[in-house]
Design a protein around this motif. Structure first.
Motif, PDB file in Angstrom:
ATOM      1  N   ALA A  32       0.830  -1.207   0.000  1.00 15.80           N
ATOM      2  CA  ALA A  32       0.000   0.000   0.000  1.00 15.80           C
ATOM      3  C   ALA A  32       0.867   1.262   0.000  1.00 15.80           C
ATOM      4  O   ALA A  32       0.546   2.238  -0.695  1.00 15.80           O
ATOM      5  CB  ALA A  32      -0.932  -0.009   1.200  1.00 15.80           C
ATOM      6  N   GLU A  33       1.955   1.254   0.757  1.00 14.52           N
ATOM      7  CA  GLU A  33       2.846   2.417   0.786  1.00 14.52           C
ATOM      8  C   GLU A  33       3.439   2.687  -0.594  1.00 14.52           C
ATOM      9  O   GLU A  33       3.525   3.836  -1.026  1.00 14.52           O
ATOM     10  CB  GLU A  33       3.964   2.205   1.805  1.00 14.52           C
ATOM     11  N   LEU A  34       3.837   1.635  -1.285  1.00 17.42           N
ATOM     12  CA  LEU A  34       4.392   1.804  -2.630  1.00 17.42           C
ATOM     13  C   LEU A  34       3.350   2.328  -3.608  1.00 17.42           C
ATOM     14  O   LEU A  34       3.656   3.128  -4.495  1.00 17.42           O
ATOM     15  CB  LEU A  34       4.974   0.481  -3.130  1.00 17.42           C
ATOM     16  N   ALA A  35       2.108   1.890  -3.443  1.00 16.82           N
ATOM     17  CA  ALA A  35       1.035   2.292  -4.359  1.00 16.82           C
ATOM     18  C   ALA A  35       0.702   3.780  -4.239  1.00 16.82           C
ATOM     19  O   ALA A  35       0.311   4.397  -5.229  1.00 16.82           O
ATOM     20  CB  ALA A  35      -0.208   1.453  -4.109  1.00 16.82           C
ATOM     21  N   VAL A  36       0.849   4.358  -3.049  1.00 24.31           N
ATOM     22  CA  VAL A  36       0.486   5.765  -2.857  1.00 24.31           C
ATOM     23  C   VAL A  36       1.709   6.674  -2.718  1.00 24.31           C
ATOM     24  O   VAL A  36       1.563   7.867  -2.446  1.00 24.31           O
ATOM     25  CB  VAL A  36      -0.449   5.950  -1.636  1.00 24.31           C
ATOM     26  N   ALA A  37       2.885   6.147  -2.913  1.00 26.86           N
ATOM     27  CA  ALA A  37       4.130   6.884  -2.652  1.00 26.86           C
ATOM     28  C   ALA A  37       4.246   8.187  -3.442  1.00 26.86           C
ATOM     29  O   ALA A  37       4.796   9.163  -2.943  1.00 26.86           O
ATOM     30  CB  ALA A  37       5.327   5.996  -2.944  1.00 26.86           C
ATOM     31  N   LYS A  38       3.726   8.232  -4.650  1.00 28.13           N
ATOM     32  CA  LYS A  38       3.901   9.425  -5.485  1.00 28.13           C
ATOM     33  C   LYS A  38       2.819  10.479  -5.261  1.00 28.13           C
ATOM     34  O   LYS A  38       2.910  11.565  -5.816  1.00 28.13           O
ATOM     35  CB  LYS A  38       3.934   9.019  -6.949  1.00 28.13           C
ATOM     36  N   GLN A  39       1.836  10.154  -4.441  1.00 22.97           N
ATOM     37  CA  GLN A  39       0.776  11.121  -4.163  1.00 22.97           C
ATOM     38  C   GLN A  39       1.191  12.044  -3.026  1.00 22.97           C
ATOM     39  O   GLN A  39       1.893  11.641  -2.109  1.00 22.97           O
ATOM     40  CB  GLN A  39      -0.515  10.399  -3.780  1.00 22.97           C
ATOM     41  N   ALA A  40       0.718  13.276  -3.109  1.00 23.46           N
ATOM     42  CA  ALA A  40       0.992  14.241  -2.046  1.00 23.46           C
ATOM     43  C   ALA A  40       0.244  13.825  -0.775  1.00 23.46           C
ATOM     44  O   ALA A  40      -0.852  13.269  -0.861  1.00 23.46           O
ATOM     45  CB  ALA A  40       0.539  15.627  -2.482  1.00 23.46           C
ATOM     46  N   PRO A  41       0.841  14.068   0.390  1.00 19.19           N
ATOM     47  CA  PRO A  41       0.161  13.718   1.643  1.00 19.19           C
ATOM     48  C   PRO A  41      -1.206  14.400   1.735  1.00 19.19           C
ATOM     49  O   PRO A  41      -1.329  15.594   1.488  1.00 19.19           O
ATOM     50  CB  PRO A  41       1.103  14.251   2.728  1.00 19.19           C
ATOM     51  N   SER A  42      -2.218  13.626   2.050  1.00 18.23           N
ATOM     52  CA  SER A  42      -3.576  14.147   2.205  1.00 18.23           C
ATOM     53  C   SER A  42      -4.422  13.097   2.911  1.00 18.23           C
ATOM     54  O   SER A  42      -4.028  11.940   3.030  1.00 18.23           O
ATOM     55  CB  SER A  42      -4.196  14.484   0.855  1.00 18.23           C
ATOM     56  N   ARG A  43      -5.586  13.518   3.330  1.00 19.68           N
ATOM     57  CA  ARG A  43      -6.500  12.587   3.979  1.00 19.68           C
ATOM     58  C   ARG A  43      -6.959  11.513   2.991  1.00 19.68           C
ATOM     59  O   ARG A  43      -7.034  10.334   3.338  1.00 19.68           O
ATOM     60  CB  ARG A  43      -7.704  13.340   4.540  1.00 19.68           C
ATOM     61  N   SER A  44      -7.231  11.896   1.750  1.00 18.74           N
ATOM     62  CA  SER A  44      -7.684  10.909   0.761  1.00 18.74           C
ATOM     63  C   SER A  44      -6.584   9.892   0.459  1.00 18.74           C
ATOM     64  O   SER A  44      -6.861   8.717   0.237  1.00 18.74           O
ATOM     65  CB  SER A  44      -8.174  11.584  -0.512  1.00 18.74           C
ATOM     66  N   ARG A  45      -5.324  10.345   0.481  1.00 17.51           N
ATOM     67  CA  ARG A  45      -4.205   9.412   0.274  1.00 17.51           C
ATOM     68  C   ARG A  45      -4.147   8.402   1.424  1.00 17.51           C
ATOM     69  O   ARG A  45      -3.955   7.205   1.198  1.00 17.51           O
ATOM     70  CB  ARG A  45      -2.895  10.179   0.203  1.00 17.51           C
ATOM     71  N   ASP A  46      -4.320   8.881   2.653  1.00 14.71           N
ATOM     72  CA  ASP A  46      -4.298   7.992   3.821  1.00 14.71           C
ATOM     73  C   ASP A  46      -5.454   6.991   3.762  1.00 14.71           C
ATOM     74  O   ASP A  46      -5.279   5.814   4.079  1.00 14.71           O
ATOM     75  CB  ASP A  46      -4.379   8.793   5.113  1.00 14.71           C
ATOM     76  N   GLU A  47      -6.628   7.452   3.347  1.00 11.82           N
ATOM     77  CA  GLU A  47      -7.786   6.564   3.240  1.00 11.82           C
ATOM     78  C   GLU A  47      -7.564   5.515   2.151  1.00 11.82           C
ATOM     79  O   GLU A  47      -7.899   4.347   2.331  1.00 11.82           O
ATOM     80  CB  GLU A  47      -9.046   7.370   2.970  1.00 11.82           C
TER      81      GLU A  47
END
Length: 70
Positions: A32-47
């Protein structure tokens, strides 16, 4: 053992050996960390990360029994 989903009103109970659970949890967290790694930190990224971890756990044989609590 218990996996609490943030923002949810239930706790999923998992019955499996601790070493198996830790192995699957580590695998899914990393995936999961690798899948969202390029996204900017945000609540939707955490969800999204939490959703991906949960889906990965289910794909890897984890069966959650939902226990509702007041």
């Amino acid at each position: 053992m218990c996996a609490e989903l943030k923002g949810a009103t239930f706790v999923g109970r998992v019955s499996m050996p601790e070493d198996q659970w830790q192995r699957i949890k580590a695998l899914c967290t990393k995936e999961a960390e690798l899948a969202v790694a390029k996204q900017a930190p945000s609540r939707s990224r955490d969800e999204l990360k939490e959703d991906l971890e949960f889906d990965c756990m289910k794909r890897n044989g984890v069966k959650f029994r939902q226990s509702y609590y007041p």
